[in-house]
Design a protein around this motif. Structure first.
Motif, short mmCIF file in Angstrom:
data_model
loop_
_atom_site.label_atom_id
_atom_site.label_comp_id
_atom_site.label_asym_id
_atom_site.label_seq_id
_atom_site.Cartn_x
_atom_site.Cartn_y
_atom_site.Cartn_z
N UNK A 1 1.21 29.64 -11.42
CA UNK A 1 0.22 30.32 -12.01
C UNK A 1 0.43 31.82 -12.42
N UNK A 2 1.15 32.38 -11.53
CA UNK A 2 1.45 33.80 -11.91
C UNK A 2 2.39 34.06 -12.77
N UNK A 3 3.37 33.16 -12.91
CA UNK A 3 4.53 33.17 -13.92
C UNK A 3 4.15 32.61 -15.15
N UNK A 4 2.78 31.91 -15.30
CA UNK A 4 2.34 31.40 -16.68
C UNK A 4 2.11 32.59 -17.63
N UNK A 5 1.79 32.11 -18.79
CA UNK A 5 1.65 33.16 -19.91
C UNK A 5 0.36 34.05 -19.83
N UNK A 6 0.37 35.46 -20.04
CA UNK A 6 -0.47 36.26 -20.01
C UNK A 6 -1.58 36.29 -20.90
N UNK A 7 -1.32 35.28 -21.84
CA UNK A 7 -2.13 35.13 -23.13
C UNK A 7 -2.93 33.81 -22.41
N UNK A 8 -4.48 33.69 -22.14
CA UNK A 8 -5.08 32.79 -21.95
C UNK A 8 -4.83 31.44 -22.53
N UNK A 9 -5.07 31.51 -24.16
CA UNK A 9 -4.74 30.36 -24.77
C UNK A 9 -3.68 29.70 -24.58
N UNK A 10 -2.54 30.40 -23.84
CA UNK A 10 -1.22 29.79 -24.16
C UNK A 10 -0.86 29.35 -22.74
N UNK A 11 -1.87 29.36 -21.62
CA UNK A 11 -1.30 29.04 -20.22
C UNK A 11 -1.48 27.53 -20.30
N UNK A 12 -0.45 27.04 -19.44
CA UNK A 12 -0.37 25.62 -19.15
C UNK A 12 -1.04 25.21 -17.74
N UNK A 13 -1.26 26.42 -16.70
CA UNK A 13 -1.96 26.05 -15.63
C UNK A 13 -3.21 26.86 -15.63
N UNK A 14 -4.40 26.42 -15.23
CA UNK A 14 -5.70 26.99 -15.42
C UNK A 14 -6.31 27.15 -14.16
N UNK A 15 -5.89 26.48 -13.16
CA UNK A 15 -6.53 26.62 -11.79
C UNK A 15 -5.73 25.86 -10.80
#
Length: 310
Positions: free
Chosen positions: A249-263
């Motif tokens: 989660x912490x290394x996922x994209x800082x751009x919300x729309x580009x994130x792979x992990x959401x919870x």
């Protein structure tokens, strides 16, 4: 009398900050290279892994970035140690104080269970300062993975200030708390085991040697180091799969729309789909190699500094 108590409490708080900061700097300098390897193994692509194991990760890190690559992102934990360790050890000291007074307001000796409860309280409180530090550190540690996985990828930030600006730009001041909930879930039980076991082992050792716990650091340093090492080992053995989820989660994209992990739950499900139970133990070996020496050094340093201050 109240003024004396206030003054005494302020002095104790200042000592906790100083001792905790010293311990935090020690654990960062010793343990950060292991942490870099752990995070990179945890977060590399499962389909096309860049590293075949811990040794290969160390070799390629030095080859691509030089020895300083093992300290990627170290500025974040070093800069944040005063705040994080202040919250950690002042919270633990305060929590132990709560359990050192009975229901009638009389001093008492905390039970073993009380010490584990104090550790849990400490873990919850400290998560709010540890999460931003871990977030910035992790973001910088995985930039090389993204560039090696995709030759066209250009690192968006290479320093902590650049990372801070980017996260605030996209997410405001909530940015560095990406992964806070998972940090709380990890820290609360883990610090209960970590700090509780350390204190219980010290208490038993002091009883065996016929000395006070404050005298252990001076008279029996190896005992304190051993108790701290065991506490650190138990910490990671208990909670490592949750740490893998946190790293994702912490290394996922800082751009919300580009994130792979959401919870937390959805992230755990996606990681399991990538590699089953084994996916949650990537980076386990460097983590265990770090656990004993780094945590032994940190808690011993804290105890030693406190003993010197007293």
């Amino acid at each position: 009398m109240p003024e004396n108590k206030t003054s005494s409490g302020s002095v104790k708080f200042a000592k906790d900050i100083f001792a905790g900061t010293c311990g935090g700097i020690a654990v960062t300098l010793i343990g950060h290279p292991f942490d870099t390897v752990k995070v990179r193994l945890q977060t590399q692509p499962s389909a096309k892994p860049i590293y075949s194991g811990a040794i290969d990760c160390v070799r390629k890190t030095i080859q691509w970035e030089g020895p300083k690559g093992l300290y990627k992102g170290v500025a974040s934990p070093l800069a944040g140690q005063m705040f994080f360790r202040a919250s950690l050890f002042s919270a633990f000291g305060q929590a132990k104080s709560w359990y050192s007074v009975d229901s009638n307001g009389r001093p008492c000796i905390p039970t073993n269970l009380d010490l584990y409860k104090a550790g849990a309280i400490t873990g919850f409180i400290a998560a709010f300062t540890e999460a931003p530090i871990d977030f910035y550190k992790s973001q910088l540690q995985v930039q090389v993975i993204r560039s090696q996985s995709d030759p066209s990828y250009k690192p968006k930030y290479t320093t902590v200030p650049q990372t801070v600006r980017a996260t605030i730009e996209h997410n405001g001041f909530r940015g560095p708390f990406q992964g806070l909930a998972t940090t709380i879930v990890r820290n609360t039980p883990a610090n209960s085991i970590y700090l509780g076991s350390f204190e219980v082992l010290k208490k038993r050792a002091a009883e065996s040697y016929g000395c006070t716990q404050q005298e252990l650091a001076n008279d029996h340093p190896f005992t304190v180091l051993s108790a701290a090492g065991v506490g650190g080992l138990l910490y990671w053995m208990m909670i490592f799969p949750v740490d893998v989820v946190k790293s994702a989660i912490m290394t996922d994209s800082i751009v919300p729309a580009e994130r792979k992990y959401t919870g937390m739950i959805s992230t755990a499900q996606k990681l399991y789909a990538e590699g089953g139970i084994g996916r949650f133990y990537k980076g386990f070996s460097p983590c265990l190699m770090r656990a004993v020496p780094a945590n032994a050094c940190m808690l011993y340093t804290v105890d030693k500094v406190n003993a010197l201050l007293k």
